[in-house]
Design a protein around this motif. Structure first.
Motif, PDB file in Angstrom:
ATOM      1  N   PRO A  35       3.262 -15.839  -9.359  1.00 41.49           N
ATOM      2  CA  PRO A  35       3.558 -17.049 -10.124  1.00 41.49           C
ATOM      3  C   PRO A  35       2.820 -17.187 -11.449  1.00 41.49           C
ATOM      4  O   PRO A  35       3.161 -18.039 -12.262  1.00 41.49           O
ATOM      5  CB  PRO A  35       3.161 -18.171  -9.163  1.00 41.49           C
ATOM      6  N   ASN A  36       1.794 -16.376 -11.660  1.00 38.61           N
ATOM      7  CA  ASN A  36       1.163 -16.325 -12.974  1.00 38.61           C
ATOM      8  C   ASN A  36       0.494 -14.958 -13.135  1.00 38.61           C
ATOM      9  O   ASN A  36       0.505 -14.144 -12.207  1.00 38.61           O
ATOM     10  CB  ASN A  36       0.183 -17.501 -13.207  1.00 38.61           C
ATOM     11  N   ALA A  37      -0.076 -14.723 -14.302  1.00 41.92           N
ATOM     12  CA  ALA A  37      -0.641 -13.400 -14.589  1.00 41.92           C
ATOM     13  C   ALA A  37      -2.034 -13.207 -14.004  1.00 41.92           C
ATOM     14  O   ALA A  37      -2.671 -12.198 -14.271  1.00 41.92           O
ATOM     15  CB  ALA A  37      -0.659 -13.161 -16.100  1.00 41.92           C
ATOM     16  N   LEU A  38      -2.509 -14.161 -13.183  1.00 39.31           N
ATOM     17  CA  LEU A  38      -3.792 -14.023 -12.515  1.00 39.31           C
ATOM     18  C   LEU A  38      -3.629 -13.697 -11.032  1.00 39.31           C
ATOM     19  O   LEU A  38      -4.571 -13.239 -10.391  1.00 39.31           O
ATOM     20  CB  LEU A  38      -4.614 -15.311 -12.663  1.00 39.31           C
ATOM     21  N   HIS A  39      -2.458 -13.941 -10.478  1.00 44.14           N
ATOM     22  CA  HIS A  39      -2.213 -13.762  -9.039  1.00 44.14           C
ATOM     23  C   HIS A  39      -1.284 -12.566  -8.814  1.00 44.14           C
ATOM     24  O   HIS A  39      -0.084 -12.728  -8.625  1.00 44.14           O
ATOM     25  CB  HIS A  39      -1.624 -15.042  -8.434  1.00 44.14           C
ATOM     26  N   ALA A  58       5.616 -13.183 -13.353  1.00 46.42           N
ATOM     27  CA  ALA A  58       5.439 -14.343 -14.226  1.00 46.42           C
ATOM     28  C   ALA A  58       5.383 -13.866 -15.674  1.00 46.42           C
ATOM     29  O   ALA A  58       5.109 -12.685 -15.937  1.00 46.42           O
ATOM     30  CB  ALA A  58       4.154 -15.069 -13.854  1.00 46.42           C
ATOM     31  N   PRO A  59       5.636 -14.753 -16.631  1.00 46.57           N
ATOM     32  CA  PRO A  59       5.533 -14.351 -18.031  1.00 46.57           C
ATOM     33  C   PRO A  59       4.173 -13.727 -18.344  1.00 46.57           C
ATOM     34  O   PRO A  59       3.132 -14.259 -17.974  1.00 46.57           O
ATOM     35  CB  PRO A  59       5.714 -15.684 -18.786  1.00 46.57           C
ATOM     36  N   LYS A  64       0.673  -6.785 -18.405  1.00 46.37           N
ATOM     37  CA  LYS A  64      -0.671  -6.637 -17.849  1.00 46.37           C
ATOM     38  C   LYS A  64      -0.711  -5.601 -16.740  1.00 46.37           C
ATOM     39  O   LYS A  64      -1.713  -4.903 -16.574  1.00 46.37           O
ATOM     40  CB  LYS A  64      -1.142  -7.999 -17.315  1.00 46.37           C
ATOM     41  N   ARG A  65       0.363  -5.494 -15.949  1.00 45.62           N
ATOM     42  CA  ARG A  65       0.396  -4.587 -14.807  1.00 45.62           C
ATOM     43  C   ARG A  65       1.588  -3.629 -14.901  1.00 45.62           C
ATOM     44  O   ARG A  65       2.543  -3.716 -14.134  1.00 45.62           O
ATOM     45  CB  ARG A  65       0.480  -5.390 -13.499  1.00 45.62           C
ATOM     46  N   ILE A  68       2.957  -1.791 -11.684  1.00 45.86           N
ATOM     47  CA  ILE A  68       3.776  -2.419 -10.645  1.00 45.86           C
ATOM     48  C   ILE A  68       5.233  -2.347 -11.050  1.00 45.86           C
ATOM     49  O   ILE A  68       5.599  -2.657 -12.184  1.00 45.86           O
ATOM     50  CB  ILE A  68       3.363  -3.893 -10.429  1.00 45.86           C
ATOM     51  N   ALA A  69       6.076  -1.933 -10.114  1.00 50.51           N
ATOM     52  CA  ALA A  69       7.520  -1.850 -10.373  1.00 50.51           C
ATOM     53  C   ALA A  69       8.139  -3.225 -10.135  1.00 50.51           C
ATOM     54  O   ALA A  69       8.489  -3.579  -9.005  1.00 50.51           O
ATOM     55  CB  ALA A  69       8.155  -0.808  -9.460  1.00 50.51           C
ATOM     56  N   PHE A  70       8.266  -4.010 -11.199  1.00 49.74           N
ATOM     57  CA  PHE A  70       8.875  -5.334 -11.094  1.00 49.74           C
ATOM     58  C   PHE A  70      10.391  -5.214 -11.168  1.00 49.74           C
ATOM     59  O   PHE A  70      10.933  -4.393 -11.900  1.00 49.74           O
ATOM     60  CB  PHE A  70       8.379  -6.253 -12.211  1.00 49.74           C
TER      61      PHE A  70
END
Length: 197
Positions: A35-39, A58-59, A64-65, A68-70
């Motif tokens: 849900p955000n770029a910290l979690h 999340a936007p 940042k990652r 990870i295959a989003f």
């Protein structure tokens, strides 16, 4: 659990054997939500455990990652997979984090990640306890921490998003760092965001 039985997993935590068994007993994980770029820390573990699940960023998280295959990016409106069951709003304009807030219509539950927090007595000690208190993280009810309040540089955009959230018929509010609000969720949210709206 979505209407067709698949599971929408929001902000996945460390995946222990017990948690995996519990989740499996509830249904098949179909959607993994950052849900955000910290979690994002445990996303890959869940992705390996349920390789058929779609993973949503999340936007800002995709950049940042890159490891990870989003499958998709979260936006200001729900995708067809949960449209009509879970609504969502992107909270923009914050220098620390852009968070996607969700509303599960059937249960009347709003899901916040970091923009609302409440850490119980004794969570911190010494100077950390003082900093947490000054940051509004240890009050009588969850609040928007002071650091996030100050980081809203585009307040008109944030205010517009909050107005959409306040229009939800919220009964409960769940957050990643705090005691769930079990009743009168809409009144609580009005208090929590009074400083902004």
């Amino acid at each position: 659990r979505l209407a067709e039985g698949g599971l929408f997993v929001w902000s996945p935590v460390a995946l222990t054997d017990d948690l995996r068994r519990t989740v499996t007993s509830l249904g098949t994980v179909q959607h993994l939500i950052a849900p955000n770029a910290l979690h994002h820390v445990f996303l890959q573990d869940w992705q390996k455990a349920w390789p058929g699940a779609r993973v949503y960023a999340a936007p800002g998280l995709r950049q940042k990652r890159p490891d990870i295959a989003f499958d998709a990016d979260l936006a200001d409106a729900p995708p067809p997979e949960w449209q009509g069951q879970i609504d969502q709003v992107v909270m923009p304009g914050n220098l620390i984090v852009t968070e996607v807030v969700f509303f599960h219509a059937q249960s009347g539950t709003v899901l916040f990640t970091d923009l609302l927090q409440q850490l119980g007595p004794g969570w911190f000690s010494g100077w950390r306890a003082l900093v947490a208190r000054l940051d509004l993280m240890t009050g009588a009810e969850p609040q928007v921490p002071r650091k996030f309040r100050l980081a809203f540089t585009n307040r008109p955009a944030a205010r517009s998003a909050v107005r959409r959230i306040l229009a939800w018929p919220a009964q409960k509010v769940v957050m990643a760092h705090g005691t769930p609000v079990e009743a009168d969720g809409q009144a609580f949210l009005h208090r929590a965001f009074r400083w902004l709206v």
